[in-house]
Design a protein around this motif. Structure first.
Motif, PDB file in Angstrom:
ATOM      1  N   TYR A   1       0.866  -1.185   0.000  1.00  0.00           N
ATOM      2  CA  TYR A   1       0.000   0.000   0.000  1.00  0.00           C
ATOM      3  C   TYR A   1       0.901   1.232   0.000  1.00  0.00           C
ATOM      4  CZ  TYR A   1      -3.486  -3.422   1.439  1.00  0.00           C
ATOM      5  OH  TYR A   1      -4.291  -4.516   1.494  1.00  0.00           O
ATOM      6  N   SER A   2       0.757   2.060  -1.035  1.00  0.00           N
ATOM      7  CA  SER A   2       1.587   3.256  -1.128  1.00  0.00           C
ATOM      8  C   SER A   2       0.843   4.303  -1.954  1.00  0.00           C
ATOM      9  CB  SER A   2       2.934   2.920  -1.789  1.00  0.00           C
ATOM     10  OG  SER A   2       2.741   2.609  -3.157  1.00  0.00           O
TER      11      SER A   2
ATOM     12  N   ASN B   1      -1.740  -0.360  -4.737  1.00  0.00           N
ATOM     13  CA  ASN B   1      -2.764  -0.862  -3.828  1.00  0.00           C
ATOM     14  C   ASN B   1      -2.871  -2.382  -4.024  1.00  0.00           C
ATOM     15  OD1 ASN B   1      -4.895  -0.743  -1.948  1.00  0.00           O
ATOM     16  ND2 ASN B   1      -6.386  -0.842  -3.628  1.00  0.00           N
ATOM     17  N   THR B   2      -3.173  -3.113  -2.965  1.00  0.00           N
ATOM     18  CA  THR B   2      -3.268  -4.568  -3.030  1.00  0.00           C
ATOM     19  C   THR B   2      -4.722  -5.003  -2.878  1.00  0.00           C
ATOM     20  OG1 THR B   2      -1.059  -4.826  -2.088  1.00  0.00           O
ATOM     21  CG2 THR B   2      -2.508  -6.740  -1.995  1.00  0.00           C
ATOM     22  N   VAL B   3      -5.141  -5.940  -3.731  1.00  0.00           N
ATOM     23  CA  VAL B   3      -6.475  -6.531  -3.606  1.00  0.00           C
ATOM     24  C   VAL B   3      -6.315  -8.047  -3.479  1.00  0.00           C
ATOM     25  CG1 VAL B   3      -7.639  -4.709  -4.889  1.00  0.00           C
ATOM     26  CG2 VAL B   3      -6.754  -6.706  -6.116  1.00  0.00           C
ATOM     27  N   VAL B   4      -7.346  -8.683  -2.932  1.00  0.00           N
ATOM     28  CA  VAL B   4      -7.353 -10.143  -2.774  1.00  0.00           C
ATOM     29  C   VAL B   4      -8.404 -10.712  -3.707  1.00  0.00           C
ATOM     30  CG1 VAL B   4      -7.815 -12.044  -1.193  1.00  0.00           C
ATOM     31  CG2 VAL B   4      -6.567 -10.028  -0.388  1.00  0.00           C
TER      32      VAL B   4
ATOM     33  N   SER C   1      -7.367  -5.416 -16.437  1.00  0.00           N
ATOM     34  CA  SER C   1      -7.352  -3.965 -16.273  1.00  0.00           C
ATOM     35  C   SER C   1      -5.966  -3.435 -16.605  1.00  0.00           C
ATOM     36  CB  SER C   1      -7.722  -3.589 -14.827  1.00  0.00           C
ATOM     37  OG  SER C   1      -7.462  -2.222 -14.569  1.00  0.00           O
ATOM     38  N   GLU C   2      -5.932  -2.247 -17.166  1.00  0.00           N
ATOM     39  CA  GLU C   2      -4.633  -1.636 -17.485  1.00  0.00           C
ATOM     40  C   GLU C   2      -3.862  -1.233 -16.238  1.00  0.00           C
ATOM     41  OE1 GLU C   2      -4.853   2.377 -19.141  1.00  0.00           O
ATOM     42  OE2 GLU C   2      -7.012   2.336 -18.715  1.00  0.00           O
ATOM     43  N   TYR C   3      -4.536  -1.265 -15.079  1.00  0.00           N
ATOM     44  CA  TYR C   3      -3.901  -0.856 -13.835  1.00  0.00           C
ATOM     45  C   TYR C   3      -3.285  -2.019 -13.058  1.00  0.00           C
ATOM     46  CZ  TYR C   3      -6.473   3.370 -14.882  1.00  0.00           C
ATOM     47  OH  TYR C   3      -6.958   4.485 -15.509  1.00  0.00           O
ATOM     48  N   VAL C   4      -3.318  -3.231 -13.616  1.00  0.00           N
ATOM     49  CA  VAL C   4      -2.718  -4.382 -12.942  1.00  0.00           C
ATOM     50  C   VAL C   4      -1.199  -4.321 -13.076  1.00  0.00           C
ATOM     51  CG1 VAL C   4      -2.496  -6.894 -12.911  1.00  0.00           C
ATOM     52  CG2 VAL C   4      -4.735  -5.845 -13.317  1.00  0.00           C
TER      53      VAL C   4
ATOM     54  N   LEU D   1      -2.361  -3.406  -7.788  1.00  0.00           N
ATOM     55  CA  LEU D   1      -2.874  -2.493  -8.804  1.00  0.00           C
ATOM     56  C   LEU D   1      -2.209  -1.126  -8.674  1.00  0.00           C
ATOM     57  CD1 LEU D   1      -6.708  -3.192  -8.396  1.00  0.00           C
ATOM     58  CD2 LEU D   1      -5.123  -4.324  -9.962  1.00  0.00           C
ATOM     59  N   PHE D   2      -2.040  -0.448  -9.829  1.00  0.00           N
ATOM     60  CA  PHE D   2      -1.604   0.944  -9.799  1.00  0.00           C
ATOM     61  C   PHE D   2      -2.744   1.809  -9.294  1.00  0.00           C
ATOM     62  CE2 PHE D   2       1.374  -0.476 -13.231  1.00  0.00           C
ATOM     63  CZ  PHE D   2       2.544  -0.159 -12.560  1.00  0.00           C
ATOM     64  N   ASN D   3      -2.421   2.829  -8.506  1.00  0.00           N
ATOM     65  CA  ASN D   3      -3.428   3.740  -7.974  1.00  0.00           C
ATOM     66  C   ASN D   3      -3.753   4.889  -8.928  1.00  0.00           C
ATOM     67  OD1 ASN D   3      -4.266   2.710  -5.549  1.00  0.00           O
ATOM     68  ND2 ASN D   3      -2.620   3.654  -4.379  1.00  0.00           N
ATOM     69  N   LEU D   4      -2.809   5.256  -9.789  1.00  0.00           N
ATOM     70  CA  LEU D   4      -2.929   6.484 -10.575  1.00  0.00           C
ATOM     71  C   LEU D   4      -3.111   6.184 -12.054  1.00  0.00           C
ATOM     72  CD1 LEU D   4      -0.013   8.496  -8.933  1.00  0.00           C
ATOM     73  CD2 LEU D   4      -2.416   8.474  -8.274  1.00  0.00           C
ATOM     74  N   ARG D   5      -3.743   7.130 -12.748  1.00  0.00           N
ATOM     75  CA  ARG D   5      -3.841   7.008 -14.207  1.00  0.00           C
ATOM     76  C   ARG D   5      -2.440   7.033 -14.822  1.00  0.00           C
ATOM     77  NH1 ARG D   5      -9.086   7.783 -15.750  1.00  0.00           N
ATOM     78  NH2 ARG D   5     -10.441   8.882 -14.294  1.00  0.00           N
ATOM     79  N   ASP D   6      -1.586   7.835 -14.221  1.00  0.00           N
ATOM     80  CA  ASP D   6      -0.196   7.944 -14.656  1.00  0.00           C
ATOM     81  C   ASP D   6       0.657   7.850 -13.402  1.00  0.00           C
ATOM     82  OD1 ASP D   6       2.336   8.601 -15.467  1.00  0.00           O
ATOM     83  OD2 ASP D   6       1.699  10.263 -16.744  1.00  0.00           O
ATOM     84  N   SER D   7       1.484   6.846 -13.290  1.00  0.00           N
ATOM     85  CA  SER D   7       2.246   6.630 -12.066  1.00  0.00           C
ATOM     86  C   SER D   7       3.244   7.744 -11.785  1.00  0.00           C
ATOM     87  CB  SER D   7       2.991   5.290 -12.150  1.00  0.00           C
ATOM     88  OG  SER D   7       3.902   5.308 -13.228  1.00  0.00           O
TER      89      SER D   7
END
Length: 269
Positions: free
Chosen positions: A178-179, A183-186, A205-208, A232-238
């Motif tokens: 988590y940052s 983000n982490t999902v189960v 998803s493109e955010y994986v 998963l990435f949190n942002l549209r652009d990291s």
């Protein structure tokens, strides 16, 4: 099957006797010498016949106890068969080795006792084991019943608290990232969908985060499920400097959850 055969040795030694038995058996079995005591305290023929009848009945009782132990063990382990290992003072052995290394336990079965008394000691020992097995089986069934009574209240794996599910040696704190950017999902995936999930989850998803899926071994398997960590990435652009909004995080997670549901019949929490 194993059979214990008494052979009158006469002037021949034990090695020659075993060799003669093996010659008779040929390829249908193996003859082994059992290191049983050479002498017991015997008396009349009537006593020997009485002890023989008593031990024959005891043999049937012991066989019944062993089958009961085997059945209960297989039921508990939920398997159809098991390679049995015999525990001895010299270590764990299979049946053949244990027979070869058999030694009479004189501390428990004293040779100075008359045969009828020895038979009585055997019976007491068998009864003790039977009672102990019965008590342990009762305790197990009581606990199993209590757990079955509790489980419906707790709900299944899809609704139970993740903190109660994600326990054990396969789960580490470092598995959950988590940052600002991650983000982490189960993901809970049916066993039959595991291969498809492993091949396609990155395209859901493109955010994986690529190669971020990790299975928590052993969890959920009794219910026909597998449990995975996916980042998963949190942002549209990291590279964005601003913190993502909570609503955007939920959108990313929901997108991945919807894909897992449609593609793999899974649930994301």
């Amino acid at each position: 099957n194993h059979y214990i055969v008494g052979v009158q040795q006469g002037s021949r030694n034990a090695v020659d006797t075993v060799r003669d038995l093996q010659r008779v058996l040929r390829s249908q079995g193996t003859a082994l010498q059992v290191n049983a005591p050479a002498k017991f305290r015997t008396s009349s023929l009537d006593v020997l016949m009485f002890v023989n009848d008593r031990l024959t009945k005891l043999e049937g009782g012991v066989d019944s106890i062993l089958k009961k132990v085997e059945r209960q063990y297989l039921d508990i382990k939920e398997v159809n068969q098991h390679k049995w290992i015999i525990n001895t003072p010299e270590g764990d052995m299979d049946q053949v080795i244990a027979i070869q290394k058999f030694r009479w336990n004189e501390s428990k079965f004293k040779l100075e006792l008359a045969l009828p008394k020895l038979a009585e000691v055997f019976e007491h020992r068998a009864n003790f084991v039977e009672n102990e097995v019965r008590q342990k089986a009762q305790n197990y069934n009581d606990i199993k019943g209590q757990l079955q009574h509790i489980s419906p209240k707790e709900g299944n794996i899809f609704v139970r608290d993740l903190a109660d599910i994600l326990t054990g040696p396969s789960v580490k704190l470092s598995d959950f990232v988590y940052s600002k950017f991650l983000n982490t999902v189960v993901a809970i995936i049916p066993k039959g969908q595991v291969e498809a999930f492993q091949n396609e989850y990155e395209n859901v998803s493109e955010y994986v985060v690529p190669s971020s899926a990790k299975q928590f071994k052993g969890l959920g398997e009794k219910e026909g499920l597998t449990i995975w960590r996916v980042v998963l990435f949190n942002l549209r652009d990291s590279l964005e400097a601003d913190m993502p909004s909570e609503s955007f995080k939920k959108t990313i997670t929901q997108e991945f959850a919807d894909g897992c549901r449609d593609l793999f019949k899974g649930v994301v929490r």
